[in-house]
Motif scaffolding. Structure first.
Motif, PDB file in Angstrom:
ATOM      1  N   PRO B 158       0.662  -1.221   0.046  1.00  0.00           N
ATOM      2  CA  PRO B 158       0.102   0.062  -0.011  1.00  0.00           C
ATOM      3  C   PRO B 158       0.863   1.367  -0.244  1.00  0.00           C
ATOM      4  O   PRO B 158       1.895   1.266   0.544  1.00  0.00           O
ATOM      5  CB  PRO B 158      -0.709  -0.040   1.481  1.00  0.00           C
ATOM      6  CG  PRO B 158       0.142  -0.874   2.272  1.00  0.00           C
ATOM      7  CD  PRO B 158       0.956  -2.053   1.362  1.00  0.00           C
ATOM      8  N   SER B 159       0.303   2.329  -0.569  1.00  0.00           N
ATOM      9  CA  SER B 159       1.092   3.521  -0.355  1.00  0.00           C
ATOM     10  C   SER B 159       1.003   4.206   0.711  1.00  0.00           C
ATOM     11  O   SER B 159       1.698   5.112   1.088  1.00  0.00           O
ATOM     12  CB  SER B 159       0.786   4.480  -1.715  1.00  0.00           C
ATOM     13  OG  SER B 159      -0.595   4.877  -1.448  1.00  0.00           O
ATOM     14  N   LEU B 160      -0.220   4.057   1.352  1.00  0.00           N
ATOM     15  CA  LEU B 160      -0.246   4.369   2.825  1.00  0.00           C
ATOM     16  C   LEU B 160      -0.433   3.286   4.085  1.00  0.00           C
ATOM     17  O   LEU B 160      -1.000   2.274   3.825  1.00  0.00           O
ATOM     18  CB  LEU B 160      -1.704   5.281   2.834  1.00  0.00           C
ATOM     19  CG  LEU B 160      -2.378   5.764   4.007  1.00  0.00           C
ATOM     20  CD1 LEU B 160      -1.467   6.711   4.762  1.00  0.00           C
ATOM     21  CD2 LEU B 160      -3.685   6.419   3.905  1.00  0.00           C
ATOM     22  N   LEU B 161       0.315   3.761   5.171  1.00  0.00           N
ATOM     23  CA  LEU B 161       0.364   2.804   6.167  1.00  0.00           C
ATOM     24  C   LEU B 161      -0.357   3.482   7.339  1.00  0.00           C
ATOM     25  O   LEU B 161       0.113   4.504   7.795  1.00  0.00           O
ATOM     26  CB  LEU B 161       1.687   2.447   6.318  1.00  0.00           C
ATOM     27  CG  LEU B 161       2.117   1.111   7.241  1.00  0.00           C
ATOM     28  CD1 LEU B 161       1.275  -0.160   6.496  1.00  0.00           C
ATOM     29  CD2 LEU B 161       3.584   0.912   7.312  1.00  0.00           C
ATOM     30  N   LEU B 162      -1.590   2.819   7.840  1.00  0.00           N
ATOM     31  CA  LEU B 162      -2.037   3.492   9.137  1.00  0.00           C
ATOM     32  C   LEU B 162      -1.600   2.711  10.379  1.00  0.00           C
ATOM     33  O   LEU B 162      -1.916   1.323  10.202  1.00  0.00           O
ATOM     34  CB  LEU B 162      -3.709   3.496   8.952  1.00  0.00           C
ATOM     35  CG  LEU B 162      -4.064   4.285   7.604  1.00  0.00           C
ATOM     36  CD1 LEU B 162      -5.532   4.278   7.510  1.00  0.00           C
ATOM     37  CD2 LEU B 162      -3.846   5.683   7.804  1.00  0.00           C
ATOM     38  N   MET B 163      -1.137   3.426  11.366  1.00  0.00           N
ATOM     39  CA  MET B 163      -0.617   2.460  12.583  1.00  0.00           C
ATOM     40  C   MET B 163      -1.316   3.203  13.850  1.00  0.00           C
ATOM     41  O   MET B 163      -1.277   4.383  14.028  1.00  0.00           O
ATOM     42  CB  MET B 163       0.688   2.458  12.617  1.00  0.00           C
ATOM     43  CG  MET B 163       1.463   2.093  11.409  1.00  0.00           C
ATOM     44  SD  MET B 163       3.210   1.840  11.290  1.00  0.00           S
ATOM     45  CE  MET B 163       3.506   0.285  12.073  1.00  0.00           C
ATOM     46  N   ASP B 164      -2.138   2.288  14.480  1.00  0.00           N
ATOM     47  CA  ASP B 164      -2.744   2.963  15.663  1.00  0.00           C
ATOM     48  C   ASP B 164      -2.149   2.106  17.099  1.00  0.00           C
ATOM     49  O   ASP B 164      -2.356   1.216  17.360  1.00  0.00           O
ATOM     50  CB  ASP B 164      -4.245   2.229  15.622  1.00  0.00           C
ATOM     51  CG  ASP B 164      -5.014   3.005  16.615  1.00  0.00           C
ATOM     52  OD1 ASP B 164      -4.356   3.736  17.447  1.00  0.00           O
ATOM     53  OD2 ASP B 164      -6.156   2.521  16.885  1.00  0.00           O
ATOM     54  N   GLU B 165      -1.107   3.032  17.446  1.00  0.00           N
ATOM     55  CA  GLU B 165      -0.477   2.778  18.815  1.00  0.00           C
ATOM     56  C   GLU B 165       0.097   1.466  18.586  1.00  0.00           C
ATOM     57  O   GLU B 165      -0.091   0.347  19.509  1.00  0.00           O
ATOM     58  CB  GLU B 165      -1.240   2.904  19.904  1.00  0.00           C
ATOM     59  CG  GLU B 165      -1.642   4.289  20.409  1.00  0.00           C
ATOM     60  CD  GLU B 165      -2.305   4.372  21.543  1.00  0.00           C
ATOM     61  OE1 GLU B 165      -1.810   3.697  22.446  1.00  0.00           O
ATOM     62  OE2 GLU B 165      -3.061   4.879  21.688  1.00  0.00           O
ATOM     63  N   PRO B 166       0.984   1.270  17.494  1.00  0.00           N
ATOM     64  CA  PRO B 166       1.175  -0.320  17.202  1.00  0.00           C
ATOM     65  C   PRO B 166       2.315  -0.718  18.460  1.00  0.00           C
ATOM     66  O   PRO B 166       2.340  -1.982  18.475  1.00  0.00           O
ATOM     67  CB  PRO B 166       2.039  -0.338  15.849  1.00  0.00           C
ATOM     68  CG  PRO B 166       2.310   1.262  15.681  1.00  0.00           C
ATOM     69  CD  PRO B 166       1.428   1.926  16.372  1.00  0.00           C
ATOM     70  N   PHE B 167       2.901   0.046  19.030  1.00  0.00           N
ATOM     71  CA  PHE B 167       4.076  -0.478  20.089  1.00  0.00           C
ATOM     72  C   PHE B 167       3.270   0.022  21.528  1.00  0.00           C
ATOM     73  O   PHE B 167       4.096  -0.084  22.341  1.00  0.00           O
ATOM     74  CB  PHE B 167       4.969   0.230  19.903  1.00  0.00           C
ATOM     75  CG  PHE B 167       5.765   0.281  18.264  1.00  0.00           C
ATOM     76  CD1 PHE B 167       5.476  -0.696  17.562  1.00  0.00           C
ATOM     77  CD2 PHE B 167       6.588   1.130  17.772  1.00  0.00           C
ATOM     78  CE1 PHE B 167       6.055  -1.152  16.329  1.00  0.00           C
ATOM     79  CE2 PHE B 167       6.892   1.273  16.454  1.00  0.00           C
ATOM     80  CZ  PHE B 167       6.710   0.015  15.746  1.00  0.00           C
ATOM     81  N   GLY B 168       2.081   0.327  21.478  1.00  0.00           N
ATOM     82  CA  GLY B 168       1.555   0.612  22.872  1.00  0.00           C
ATOM     83  C   GLY B 168       1.617  -0.485  23.635  1.00  0.00           C
ATOM     84  O   GLY B 168       1.402  -0.274  25.002  1.00  0.00           O
ATOM     85  N   ALA B 169       1.440  -1.712  23.367  1.00  0.00           N
ATOM     86  CA  ALA B 169       1.369  -2.900  24.285  1.00  0.00           C
ATOM     87  C   ALA B 169       2.749  -3.404  24.658  1.00  0.00           C
ATOM     88  O   ALA B 169       2.814  -4.405  25.439  1.00  0.00           O
ATOM     89  CB  ALA B 169       0.610  -4.034  23.790  1.00  0.00           C
ATOM     90  N   LEU B 170       3.848  -2.747  24.077  1.00  0.00           N
ATOM     91  CA  LEU B 170       5.109  -3.465  24.381  1.00  0.00           C
ATOM     92  C   LEU B 170       5.931  -2.848  25.484  1.00  0.00           C
ATOM     93  O   LEU B 170       5.600  -1.640  25.881  1.00  0.00           O
ATOM     94  CB  LEU B 170       5.892  -3.217  22.987  1.00  0.00           C
ATOM     95  CG  LEU B 170       5.343  -3.762  21.885  1.00  0.00           C
ATOM     96  CD1 LEU B 170       6.308  -3.458  20.550  1.00  0.00           C
ATOM     97  CD2 LEU B 170       5.140  -5.208  21.861  1.00  0.00           C
ATOM     98  N   ASP B 171       6.910  -3.609  26.079  1.00  0.00           N
ATOM     99  CA  ASP B 171       7.678  -2.975  27.252  1.00  0.00           C
ATOM    100  C   ASP B 171       8.567  -1.792  26.639  1.00  0.00           C
ATOM    101  O   ASP B 171       8.778  -1.883  25.366  1.00  0.00           O
ATOM    102  CB  ASP B 171       8.459  -4.079  28.019  1.00  0.00           C
ATOM    103  CG  ASP B 171       9.395  -4.714  27.112  1.00  0.00           C
ATOM    104  OD1 ASP B 171      10.513  -3.991  26.891  1.00  0.00           O
ATOM    105  OD2 ASP B 171       9.104  -5.629  26.468  1.00  0.00           O
TER     106      ASP B 171
END
Lengths: 278, 262
Positions: B158-171
């Motif tokens: 895709p030319s557009l990547l939408l990321m919703d707090e992708p690292f929010g659950a990581l330490d």
């Protein structure tokens, strides 16, 4: 491309489960203790019936029951196969109808509201009360037994399948929807695998129930099967035969249950309940 | 594909029906994101960041306002497989292998017309998981699972990547590693056709380290309070986070967020 950490140093390396070693340990851990407990129980039973000189018509010692079985093992196993066949055929029929109904109900709340009360009606009606009717309809052959086994296995499958088809991870559902997956794709790739743990739970409940159903149906319309063996042995006060038939049923139930657990473990390796423990 | 901006959001409002008391998540939000830009959206909890992302991704319909992705409606961009999604929860299918999870989008849309330039195995190599193709998600750490989710989002290029707090659950430690991992992945896929990224987070450090620009949202109902240009050289690495410029940006963003009455 790999000059960054693939895995942080404090993270455990997943190991392949030790196969053969694991099997040996499973036998030592899970088979030996109940086998020992059973052996001790049977010994007490044997000693008790002999010491107190209990009438063989009331409680025969285990040795007499085993003798009776060994007199005619082909007879007991043959009758057992008949009952098992009826039970499994009924289970398959009941499960198929229940899963088909659950697919409908999981997709439509209206269908659920319309049909679920009927399913409860089937569940609360004592199957023993329906059995004579089935004899009138289907005669003395295979089908009344299959029907009773199907009726009794139906409800656990229905309830579990409805819950299972609905218990899809919402994030995974959102992702698959964003791919514009068809309802069939959502069903096959998401709902069916998500429902598998529930279907195995239903199978574990319904397997013994289907055996009960087949035996009960044989009492009413027995031309063969362990239910008939029990019925006639009871009539003749042939208690050792009665016990032998019960024992064959019990062993069949345990074998089915164990087989289900083993298959479940293999199929649901990814599920929280079955992941390899360290 | 002649639009001058990749993402155009104008007067966007979204109200959720909520037991007689409607919940207004977004009110009059405007945002423009250029082609190949990395833009973070930051704001207090519940300010509608995720709602904005879901509307841009075509998963939700706005109550009012206009969203265009390269001149098209979000749903059309989604249909054209021009949007990749990564959520906070990796949402992998536990019964599938890592490779099977990355392949899933291709199986759902098995059209011969679309020939992906990156094969699933190459994508796993890109996110550093080629050795784990046959593992199952539960055998991976949270950070590795999120890498799989990123690879899965890139399958259709895709030319557009939408990321919703992708690292929010990581330490915290994995989280800061993943930040620069994402930049590396973004840079290595951008050589021929730069990917636009819209990144929702509530980590100030994450927003500065990653972005060309950071949009600060107000509390609910959310709209854009300010857009800060992050003029830091690329490629960036962890040493950047100790530079004075970085700390200045952090202070500036913190002040903007503090203005928000809680």
């Amino acid at each position: 491309m790999t000059d960054f950490p693939l895995r942080e140093p404090w993270e455990p390396t997943p190991l392949a489960p030790p196969r053969w070693n694991g099997a040996l340990r499973a036998i030592a851990g899970y088979v030996l203790p109940p086998a020992a407990a059973l052996a001790i129980g049977l010994t007490f039973w044997e000693v008790w019936t002999r010491a107190r000189d209990i009438s063989i018509l009331l409680v025969p010692p285990p040795s007499r029951v085993i003798d009776r079985f060994l007199d005619r093992p082909g007879f007991f196993l043959g009758e057992g196969m008949t009952t098992l066949y009826e039970a499994l055929l009924g289970l398959a029929l009941g499960a198929t109808v229940a899963i088909a109904a659950a697919v409908l109900m999981a997709h439509s709340r209206l269908a659920e509201r319309a049909l679920f009360p009927l399913a409860i009606l089937v569940k609360v009606t004592p199957v023993v009360a329906v059995a004579p009717l089935l004899v009138i309809w289907f005669g003395f052959g295979l089908w009344p037994k299959v029907c009773v086994a199907a009726l009794i296995s139906f409800f656990p499958f229905l309830v579990n399948a409805i819950t299972g088809f609905r218990s899809v991870n919402p994030g995974a559902m959102e992702f698959v929807r964003s791919l514009r997956a068809s309802p069939l794709q959502v069903f096959l790739k998401l709902r069916v695998p998500s429902a598998l743990p529930y279907l195995f739970a239903a199978l574990k409940v319904s397997l013994p129930l289907s055996l009960i159903g087949a035996v009960v149906a044989e009492w009413f319309s027995g031309d063969k099967g362990l239910g008939l063996v029990i019925f006639t042995a009871n009539y003749r006060l042939d208690t050792p035969t009665l016990f032998a038939a019960i024992a064959v049923l019990a062993v069949t139930g345990v074998a089915l249950n164990t087989a289900t657990s083993l298959v479940e473990r293999r199929v649901l390796f990814w599920h929280e309940a079955f992941r390899e423990q360290d | 594909m002649t639009a001058s901006e990749h993402i155009l959001v104008e007067g966007l409002s979204k109200t959720f029906p909520h037991r007689g008391q409607p919940l207004e998540a977004l009110r009059g939000l405007d945002l423009r994101v250029g082609w190949g830009e990395f833009v973070s959206v930051i704001g207090p909890s519940g300010c509608g960041k995720s709602t904005l992302l879901r509307i841009v991704g075509g998963l939700l319909e706005p109550t009012a306002g206009r969203v265009r992705i390269g001149g098209r409606a979000p749903r059309d961009a989604q249909k054209a497989k021009d949007i990749g999604l990564v959520f906070q929860d990796p949402s992998l299918l536990p019964w599938r292998t890592v490779l099977g999870n990355v392949r899933l989008p291709l199986e759902v849309n098995h059209t011969d017309s679309h020939r992906p330039r990156f094969q699933p195995r190459e994508l796993l190599e890109l996110v550093g998981l080629s050795a784990f193709a046959d593992y199952h998600p539960h055998q991976l750490s949270g950070g590795m699972q999120q890498r799989v989710a990123i690879a899965r989002a890139l399958v259709f290029e895709p030319s557009l990547l939408l990321m919703d707090e992708p690292f929010g659950a990581l330490d915290e430690i994995t989280r800061s590693t993943m930040r620069y991992e994402l930049l590396r992945i973004w840079q290595s896929t951008r050589s021929d056709r730069p990917k636009t990224v819209l990144f929702v987070t509530h980590s100030i450090a994450e927003a500065i380290a990653l972005s060309d620009r950071v949009a600060v949202l107000t509390p609910r109902p959310g709209h854009v309070r300010a857009v800060i240009d992050i003029d830091l050289p690329r490629p960036r690495d962890e040493s950047l986070e100790r530079s004075t410029e970085f700390l200045d940006y952090a202070q500036q963003l913190r002040n903007l967020l503090k203005e928000a009455p809680q």
